[in-house]
Design a protein around this motif. Structure first.
Motif, mmCIF file in Angstrom:
data_model
loop_
_atom_site.group_PDB
_atom_site.id
_atom_site.type_symbol
_atom_site.label_atom_id
_atom_site.label_comp_id
_atom_site.label_asym_id
_atom_site.label_seq_id
_atom_site.Cartn_x
_atom_site.Cartn_y
_atom_site.Cartn_z
ATOM 1 N N HIS A 1 0.893 -1.202 -0.062
ATOM 2 C CA HIS A 1 0.169 -0.073 -0.035
ATOM 3 C C HIS A 1 0.801 1.287 0.061
ATOM 4 O O HIS A 1 0.670 2.062 -0.626
ATOM 5 N N HIS B 1 1.917 4.289 -2.968
ATOM 6 C CA HIS B 1 2.311 5.984 -2.791
ATOM 7 C C HIS B 1 3.250 6.331 -3.384
ATOM 8 O O HIS B 1 3.360 7.316 -4.031
ATOM 9 N N LYS C 1 -5.056 11.223 -2.782
ATOM 10 C CA LYS C 1 -4.142 10.202 -2.211
ATOM 11 C C LYS C 1 -4.392 8.729 -2.526
ATOM 12 O O LYS C 1 -3.505 8.140 -3.068
ATOM 13 N N HIS C 2 -5.780 8.457 -2.634
ATOM 14 C CA HIS C 2 -6.207 7.180 -2.932
ATOM 15 C C HIS C 2 -7.111 7.010 -4.270
ATOM 16 O O HIS C 2 -7.862 6.415 -4.152
HETATM 17 ZN ZN ZN Z 1 -2.509 5.154 1.584
#
Ligand code: ZN
Length: 237
Positions: free
Chosen positions: A96, A100, A118-119
Motif C-alpha cells: 500500500h 504511494h 491520495k487514494h
Molecule cells: Zn494510503
C-alpha cells in the motif's frame, strides 16, 4: 529509540523495537523486487517505525525540510503475537505504501488520472501493478482477497450513484476496521479511569468491535475496547 506509551507495557515495547532490524530487511527485500520490476529506487528510501494506533503506515515524499521516508506502526507491522495480523495483511500494508511511493516517482498514464486524491485512480493504478489491495482503509484479511482491478480502475462518472455508494461503503468499512482492530492481548495490564488497574484475561473480536474481559481488583468486567481507548486518550497515565 526510547518510547513511553500509555497503553503498552515496557516489555512489549522492547520486544517490538527488537523486531525493527528484521522488519527493515523484509520490507527492503520486498521493495527491491518491485524496484527491479518497475525501474524505481523505493528500497533506498529510509524506513522508520513508531507506535501509532490510528495510522498503520505512511509514505512521505521529500519536501522542503522534510526527508523522504516510509513509516510503519510496529503495532501493525510487528511479528508479535499480540499484533494478530496475518502475513498477507502485513505485506499488503507494505505494498500500500509502496504504491504511494510509485505515485510520486512514476509516470502515470493519462487514462488513470481521472480521479484525484491520495487514494485516487493514479494510486489504484499503481496498486494494480504490484498486487496491492486498492482500498484506502485497512480491513482484516484484505491481503488474502482477490482484487477486482478492472472494476476499481473503471471511470464511474457515468453512474453518479456508484460513487456515492462507494463513499458510504468506505465510511462503514473505515468505522468497522477502526473499531475491531485488536489493540490488546491477554495478560496486558491496563488502567481504567473508574475501575483502576486490571489485567486482560480474554480478547474477543466481533464484527465491529472488540470485547475485552478484564480482571479488576474487585471483579471481572467486559469492556468494549473502543471505550477503553477513548478514556485512555482523555486521561493518559
Ligand atoms: Zn494510503
Amino acid at each position: 529509540m526510547h518510547t513511553e506509551h500509555p497503553l503498552l507495557s515496557k516489555e512489549l515495547i522492547r520486544q517490538l523495537e527488537n523486531e525493527i532490524p528484521t522488519l527493515t530487511l523484509e520490507i527492503r527485500a520486498l521493495y527491491q523486487k518491485l524496484d527491479q520490476k518497475l525501474n524505481l529506487k523505493g528500497a533506498l528510501v529510509p524506513i522508520t517505525f513508531g507506535f501509532e494506533t490510528e495510522t498503520l503506515g505512511s509514505y512521505t515524499p521529500a519536501g522542503e525540510g522534510i526527508e523522504e521516508q516510509f513509516h510503519f506502526s510496529l503495532l501493525f507491522a510487528g511479528y508479535m503475537d499480540a499484533v494478530k495480523i496475518t502475513r498477507e495483511d502485513r505485506t499488503d500494508l507494505f505494498l500500500h505504501e509502496y504504491a504511494h511511493y510509485m505515485q510520486y516517482n512514476m509516470e502515470i498514464p493519462k487514462e488513470h488520472t481521472w480521479k484525484p486524491g491520495k487514494h485516487g485512480s493514479a494510486w489504484k493504478y499503481c496498486c494494480s501493478l504490484i498486487g496491492a489491495a486498492p482500498s484506502e482503509y485497512y480491513r482484516f484479511n484484505k491481503g488474502r482477497e482477490k482484487h477486482d482491478y478492472k472494476k476499481e480502475l473503471r471511470n464511474p462518472w457515468s453512474d453518479p450513484n456508484a460513487a456515492l455508494r462507494d463513499i458510504r461503503r468506505r465510511e462503514r468499512e473505515y468505522q468497522n476496521s477502526r473499531n475491531n482492530t485488536v489493540r490488546f492481548s491477554v495478560g496486558d495490564v491496563i488502567t481504567h479511569p473508574d475501575f483502576g488497574e486490571g489485567t486482560v484475561t480474554d480478547v474477543t473480536r466481533l464484527e465491529s468491535s472488540v470485547r475485552l474481559t478484564i480482571q479488576f481488583a474487585d471483579r471481572i468486567r467486559k469492556i468494549d475496547q473502543k471505550w477503553l481507548l477513548r478514556s485512555a486518550y482523555k486521561k493518559p497515565q
